[in-house]
Design a protein around this motif. Sequence first.
Motif, PDB file in Angstrom:
ATOM      1  N   UNK A  49      27.520  30.321  43.564  1.00  0.00           N
ATOM      2  CA  UNK A  49      27.697  31.241  42.442  1.00  0.00           C
ATOM      3  C   UNK A  49      29.010  30.968  41.739  1.00  0.00           C
ATOM      4  N   UNK A  50      28.931  30.866  40.433  1.00  0.00           N
ATOM      5  CA  UNK A  50      30.136  30.783  39.616  1.00  0.00           C
ATOM      6  C   UNK A  50      30.368  32.083  38.860  1.00  0.00           C
ATOM      7  N   UNK A  51      29.621  33.099  39.258  1.00  0.00           N
ATOM      8  CA  UNK A  51      29.752  34.431  38.692  1.00  0.00           C
ATOM      9  C   UNK A  51      30.212  35.377  39.789  1.00  0.00           C
ATOM     10  N   UNK A  52      31.205  36.189  39.498  1.00  0.00           N
ATOM     11  CA  UNK A  52      31.638  37.227  40.424  1.00  0.00           C
ATOM     12  C   UNK A  52      30.610  38.352  40.376  1.00  0.00           C
ATOM     13  N   UNK A  53      29.972  38.643  41.502  1.00  0.00           N
ATOM     14  CA  UNK A  53      28.983  39.716  41.578  1.00  0.00           C
ATOM     15  C   UNK A  53      29.561  40.835  42.441  1.00  0.00           C
ATOM     16  N   UNK A  54      29.660  42.029  41.862  1.00  0.00           N
ATOM     17  CA  UNK A  54      30.248  43.183  42.526  1.00  0.00           C
ATOM     18  C   UNK A  54      29.202  44.272  42.700  1.00  0.00           C
ATOM     19  N   UNK A  55      29.256  44.972  43.815  1.00  0.00           N
ATOM     20  CA  UNK A  55      28.475  46.177  44.032  1.00  0.00           C
ATOM     21  C   UNK A  55      29.437  47.299  44.380  1.00  0.00           C
ATOM     22  N   UNK A  56      29.539  48.269  43.476  1.00  0.00           N
ATOM     23  CA  UNK A  56      30.498  49.365  43.644  1.00  0.00           C
ATOM     24  C   UNK A  56      31.902  48.825  43.921  1.00  0.00           C
ATOM     25  N   UNK A  57      32.239  47.758  43.200  1.00  0.00           N
ATOM     26  CA  UNK A  57      33.573  47.183  43.281  1.00  0.00           C
ATOM     27  C   UNK A  57      33.779  46.159  44.368  1.00  0.00           C
ATOM     28  N   UNK A  58      32.766  45.911  45.215  1.00  0.00           N
ATOM     29  CA  UNK A  58      32.910  45.008  46.359  1.00  0.00           C
ATOM     30  C   UNK A  58      32.215  43.678  46.064  1.00  0.00           C
ATOM     31  N   UNK A  59      32.888  42.533  46.257  1.00  0.00           N
ATOM     32  CA  UNK A  59      32.226  41.234  46.080  1.00  0.00           C
ATOM     33  C   UNK A  59      31.039  41.089  47.025  1.00  0.00           C
ATOM     34  N   UNK A  60      29.934  40.528  46.502  1.00  0.00           N
ATOM     35  CA  UNK A  60      28.687  40.452  47.254  1.00  0.00           C
ATOM     36  C   UNK A  60      28.371  39.078  47.822  1.00  0.00           C
ATOM     37  N   UNK A  61      28.943  38.009  47.272  1.00  0.00           N
ATOM     38  CA  UNK A  61      28.495  36.678  47.656  1.00  0.00           C
ATOM     39  C   UNK A  61      28.762  36.415  49.131  1.00  0.00           C
ATOM     40  N   UNK A  62      27.908  35.603  49.709  1.00  0.00           N
ATOM     41  CA  UNK A  62      28.025  35.277  51.117  1.00  0.00           C
ATOM     42  C   UNK A  62      29.362  34.594  51.401  1.00  0.00           C
ATOM     43  N   UNK A  63      30.087  35.009  52.464  1.00  0.00           N
ATOM     44  CA  UNK A  63      31.419  34.437  52.727  1.00  0.00           C
ATOM     45  C   UNK A  63      31.407  32.944  53.023  1.00  0.00           C
ATOM     46  N   UNK A  64      30.294  32.429  53.534  1.00  0.00           N
ATOM     47  CA  UNK A  64      30.232  31.005  53.865  1.00  0.00           C
ATOM     48  C   UNK A  64      29.615  30.193  52.730  1.00  0.00           C
ATOM     49  N   UNK A  65      28.460  30.622  52.237  1.00  0.00           N
ATOM     50  CA  UNK A  65      27.684  29.817  51.287  1.00  0.00           C
ATOM     51  C   UNK A  65      28.024  30.092  49.824  1.00  0.00           C
ATOM     52  N   UNK A  66      28.397  31.307  49.505  1.00  0.00           N
ATOM     53  CA  UNK A  66      28.617  31.650  48.109  1.00  0.00           C
ATOM     54  C   UNK A  66      27.356  32.039  47.366  1.00  0.00           C
ATOM     55  N   UNK A  67      26.253  32.327  48.074  1.00  0.00           N
ATOM     56  CA  UNK A  67      25.039  32.778  47.404  1.00  0.00           C
ATOM     57  C   UNK A  67      25.004  34.313  47.372  1.00  0.00           C
ATOM     58  N   UNK A  68      24.094  34.858  46.561  1.00  0.00           N
ATOM     59  CA  UNK A  68      23.948  36.306  46.432  1.00  0.00           C
ATOM     60  C   UNK A  68      22.708  36.743  47.209  1.00  0.00           C
ATOM     61  N   UNK A  69      22.794  37.735  48.107  1.00  0.00           N
ATOM     62  CA  UNK A  69      21.629  38.177  48.891  1.00  0.00           C
ATOM     63  C   UNK A  69      20.694  39.036  48.034  1.00  0.00           C
TER      64      UNK A  69
END
Length: 677
Positions: free
Chosen positions: A111-131
């Motif tokens: 992901x090259x986009x910052x994805x937030x849920x209620x202010x918290x980053x969502x991307x996977x800490x290892x892979x960088x994908x969005x669940x």
Amino acid sequence: MFESRKRHHFSAIGLLVATAAQPALATAPQSADLPEAIVVTGRALDAPEGQRAYAGDELTREDARSLASGRIEDLLARAPGVQQFRRSDSRSANPSAQGITLRGLGGNASSRTLVLLDGVPLVDPFFGYVPLSALPPERFDSVRVLRGGGAGAFAAGAVAGTIDLASAGPDALGLFSAAALVNDRGESELSASLAPRLGSGFAVLSGRWDRGQGFWTTSEAQRVPASVRARFDSWSTALRAVAPLGPELELQARASLFDDNRTLRFAGADSGASGQDASLRLVGRGAWQFEALGYVQARDFSNVVISATSFRKTLDQRRTPATGLGAKFELRPPLGEAHALRLGIDWRRQSGEMQEEAYSAVTGLVTARRKAGGVNSDLGLYAEHDWRSGPLLLTLAARVDRWEVAQGFFREANGAGTVTSNLTFAARSGWQESLRGGIRVQAAPGLALRAAAYSGMRQPTLNELYRPFTVFPVTTRANAALANERLEGFEGGLDWSPLDDVTLRLTAFDNRVKGAIANVTIGPNLRERRNVDAVRSRGLEAALAVTAGQVSLDTALSWLSARVQASGASAALNGKRPAQVPRLSAIATLAWQPAERALVALSLKHTGAQWEDDLQTDRLAAATTLDAVAEVPLGQRLALVLRAENLTDAQVITRNQAGSIDLGAPRTLWAGFRISM
């Protein structure tokens, strides 16, 4: 049914949420110091007004009602230029391919986009994908898409933009709601939420379960005895609790669990992802507004690779445990009506380790055992100032990051246990500044002009640095020497509302990601992650919304010219379009609401042709699909829901590896009921 391959080690979530939620769950009468007038929202502080100087879109719950698939990725696709790495949806893609980008700023699945849920980053800490499967659209009140480099909280990573998801509360959800649908393949989608008000606070408990035999991703002509449907079985649940701690102070706690299992292409080619997340946010809405937030994530991933020739297991990526930690504090001093200032600090740490075994496709014996991983961290300081003077709005933001890549290693042993490779990688660190500025002018009633420029950065993920992977027959090597990506870009556009029910947004942009990380072909069926000189993307984005009584039309279009700039060992890529990036994408949704809670909607989506690979040898043909949704009230509480995906049964090619293709969802018909109280 799928056998879970995960091991969860996150029982602290229950204790964390129970402790945070106690004020909201209390049933005792309110004290005299807590007036009845207190209202909690469960939301963050208001978005800075300066964001109006940048290209942005907001998607609502009404947009989600007209989704035939019920998937969050299809909701995001209604904003111009939002793209997953692959065309497959979150039922039939490998989870690690679920990266999200904007404006064609890609090169691989991170992901090259910052994805937030209620202010918290969502991307996977290892892979960088969005669940994506853990994000059912019905849980959200709104989704804001902001393009361009970020300079606010957690903005290291926002080289393409920011997607901000806000959870829904009791006002949107009601006390209780549930839905049950089944499709023509016998697959099911079940969801429910409970959102009671408790004293001056509230709690929201929600869950969703999707399962089914899946559709054939392999065309009939290419099926073999080992071919299977894309089975899926995923569930997620979330608990939020919001409580007032004072007249202008509220505590928000959130915890979520998810488990997602899929089978892709061949029997035994199973992949799985799981996660347990928790966060606490303290929001002060007084004269000196502030937000304090902390979060923890525990994630895991597994994947089995089946040979496309012997149809036997060749790789078992059995575990990839990863942990994400983060915190932020933001302060907004009172400066009067004409000025707004945000000052903040944030910190993130991602750690993880892959554990896998390679197998002989002939004997079935283990040939290698591998482990690899490391730690990435980032400490950021940021400031943003907005100034309004009559029709003029100016905004300027600056951010500086102290980044570090550390504890990297790769170890491999043969089947007998003899170590054949034992590598450790030197720690690296540095400082990186990012700037963002914009101007918006209300040129006339209903017409605003805007312009902006920005920069940003993204660290390579642990996956890119240390984990090789195989999509048979192609192997992609990791690269522990990868450098950070660096964005520089500018844009200009207008927001025009000639009538109250007509809105047009146009944006022209020119963005360049220096050192973009791409999967570069270096030999037959062999690629390696490398920094190319740059990926430059220029284009136009448009969105039109028209409402005429009970009928509405919403359209979005993205046209871009993205090119790789490469030299040296990657010179063969120079001038080529990045892999998986279409030149044109567009969507239009026509909706009719003849009565309250009644809906009929049609959505037409077009995705232009794109290339499977970096050398542009395998092409994915353009695809156009038509979806339909109808909701018919059957009383005050109950509604009949009918949905049709890909109504014309158009062929959507999602992978083409030298003529071996995968297909997207065929025509799929859903029916079910929704109840709300």
